[in-house]
Design a protein around this motif. Structure first.
Motif, PDB file in Angstrom:
ATOM      1  N   ARG A  11       0.811  -1.224   0.000  1.00  0.00           N
ATOM      2  CA  ARG A  11       0.000   0.000   0.000  1.00  0.00           C
ATOM      3  C   ARG A  11       0.842   1.270   0.000  1.00  0.00           C
ATOM      4  N   PHE A  46      -6.624 -10.397  -2.943  1.00  0.00           N
ATOM      5  CA  PHE A  46      -6.966  -8.982  -2.839  1.00  0.00           C
ATOM      6  C   PHE A  46      -8.150  -8.708  -3.773  1.00  0.00           C
ATOM      7  N   SER A  99     -10.132 -10.404  -8.416  1.00  0.00           N
ATOM      8  CA  SER A  99      -9.148 -10.280  -7.329  1.00  0.00           C
ATOM      9  C   SER A  99      -7.753 -10.531  -7.861  1.00  0.00           C
ATOM     10  N   LEU A 208      -7.062  -9.443   1.834  1.00  0.00           N
ATOM     11  CA  LEU A 208      -7.107  -8.006   2.087  1.00  0.00           C
ATOM     12  C   LEU A 208      -8.475  -7.486   1.679  1.00  0.00           C
ATOM     13  N   SER A 218      -7.092  -0.649   5.269  1.00  0.00           N
ATOM     14  CA  SER A 218      -7.218  -2.013   4.756  1.00  0.00           C
ATOM     15  C   SER A 218      -7.281  -2.987   5.922  1.00  0.00           C
ATOM     16  N   TYR A 220      -6.861  -7.072   7.155  1.00  0.00           N
ATOM     17  CA  TYR A 220      -6.175  -8.310   6.800  1.00  0.00           C
ATOM     18  C   TYR A 220      -6.824  -9.465   7.553  1.00  0.00           C
TER      19      TYR A 220
END
Length: 459
Positions: A11, A46, A99, A208, A218, A220
């Motif tokens: 990020r 993700f 994703s 994520l 975000s 996790y």
């Protein structure tokens, strides 16, 4: 207490922190290579919910791959919506575009820290546990450092020519004790995590996802030890105490609501939480909100003979240590001689007779070159190979006492065996605690009164 991740910091790319991410990836790969029994590759999922995010992350993933030193785990791929749902059927499908799959790493943070200390001791360092720094006297040629031994409850004195202040979120408090009252270097922020059973949150990959509040944070979800999943995190800037940090109800609800929005069909509620924990990030002080601050660190001389290193994250501890030592070396050359890089060698360990091959493989995978010490403990007494709970043996408990500086039951259950995080799901939890306490009592020669006290303090 951390998010259990060893990562480059994907990020931070959006903030242009190329150098920070590159160093993080290099350090991740260093730890994967040198501590493979504690730092393991972890696949991440993700999910993305807009076409712009797909494009943005394609660029980010390519750059993350390009910056990585280890091409074996830097691969990534894009999954369409259907394949994403197959990976995690409980996902919120509304506006789901697909994703990304990529790799970082996961670790047992407490055991990694303890093994670093143990490895340093094997390289002639002296380390003390349960020892609190109290004050310092500057004697011009050296420092006289006053500490308190928390085990024997007595004062201890140390002397040193130089001091490296590497005390994380206590950096400013330590500087006060070092007679630098006006230094304001860190601004810690609190993050909390919730622990669930993998049956309740069935994730095979780390995942994520965005918080329910769409505030830029975000979340996790990380598969971890003892068939658990660790999910977080929050970001609280105002900290009442640096010593007592807890997961408060507002924090818990923030994480729960985020999980419920991301995976509504799981129907996760507060009753499903096995445990929670909170930790502090030692963020460098600046004017931006803590959630927007990257994990930069800085290393400076504080006076003539004190180095302060602050900021950073778990992944960067090795690079930070080298930075501090290089700064000291610049002043002391040619007085200092080079020291070898800290690592846990993966030599083939000694294995005693009468231990089956599957057990040998398990211990080698979990303890690396330290496995030899566990096998030797079993050689002393074959009863030490018996399982105390699940796959935990008496030999491992004894190993943590003798070689990992563990002196308290809470330390054993939380930071060595990681059982505190999941103990709630076991019907016989009191029996588990009693068995482990009895082994510790025998090894440490606790009296009955001391044993009862350790158990009561833990429970």
């Amino acid at each position: 207490k951390s998010a259990k991740l060893v990562h480059g910091g994907l990020r931070y790319l959006q903030n242009g922190k190329i150098g920070l991410v590159k160093e993080g990836l290099r350090e991740r790969n260093y730890l994967l290579k040198n501590f493979p029994h504690l730092v393991k590759p972890q696949q991440f999922l993700f999910p993305v919910y807009s076409s712009f995010s797909v494009l943005k992350l394609h660029i980010g993933m390519w750059l993350y791959k390009t910056l990585s030193y280890d091409k074996e785990i830097s691969i990534y791929s894009f999954l369409n919506k259907q394949k994403t749902i197959e990976k995690f059927p409980a996902i919120n499908q509304e506006n789901l575009k697909g994703s990304f799959l990529f790799y970082d790493a996961v670790t047992n943070d407490a055991r990694l820290c303890n093994e670093i200390v143990s490895t340093a001791q094997q390289n002639d360092a002296t380390a003390f546990n349960y020892c609190e720094f109290f004050s310092v006297e500057d004697k011009k040629d050296f420092f006289l450092i006053h500490c308190i031994d928390k085990i024997e409850n007595k004062s201890v004195l140390f002397s040193a020519k130089y001091i490296i202040n590497a005390t994380g979120h206590w950096t400013d408090e330590t500087l006060k004790k070092l007679n630098f009252e006006n230094q304001k270097i860190v601004a810690p922020s609190k993050g909390i995590h919730l622990v669930f059973s993998k049956e309740k949150f069935p994730a095979n990959e780390a995942i994520l996802f965005s918080s329910y509040a769409n505030d830029g944070r975000s979340m996790y979800a990380v598969p971890w030890e003892n068939n658990s999943v660790v999910i977080g995190t929050t970001d609280t800037e105002k900290i009442d105490s640096l010593d007592e940090v807890n997961a408060e109800e507002i924090d818990i609800q923030y994480v729960l609501k985020s999980i419920q929005c991301f995976a509504p069909s799981l129907n996760i509620s507060e009753k499903d939480i096995l445990s929670s924990f909170a930790g502090l990030r030692p963020l460098l002080r600046d004017d931006s909100p803590s959630k927007d601050r990257a994990r930069d660190y800085k290393c400076t001389w504080t006076g003539e003979r004190i180095i302060t290193i602050a900021g950073g994250k778990l992944t960067s501890f090795h690079a930070m240590a080298k930075t501090a030592l290089n700064k000291l070396e610049e002043k002391l050359l040619p007085e200092l001689t080079a020291t070898p890089s800290l690592k846990s060698e993966q030599d083939k360990p000694f294995t005693p007779p009468s231990v089956n091959s599957s057990f040998i493989e398990k211990i080698n995978l979990q303890y690396g070159n330290q496995a030899e010490l566990i096998f030797k403990i079993i050689s002393e007494n074959q009863a030490n190979k018996e399982f105390v709970h699940d796959e935990i043996t008496a030999a491992e408990i004894i190993y943590f006492i003798r070689y990992q500086n563990c002196c308290h039951l809470d330390d054993m259950l939380t930071r060595r065996l990681s059982l505190s995080y999941v103990l709630k799901k076991f019907a016989d939890k009191k029996s588990i605690v009693d068995k482990i306490a009895s082994i510790m009592a025998r090894e440490m020669q606790w009296t009955e009164k001391e044993t009862i006290s350790e158990i009561s303090q833990y429970l």
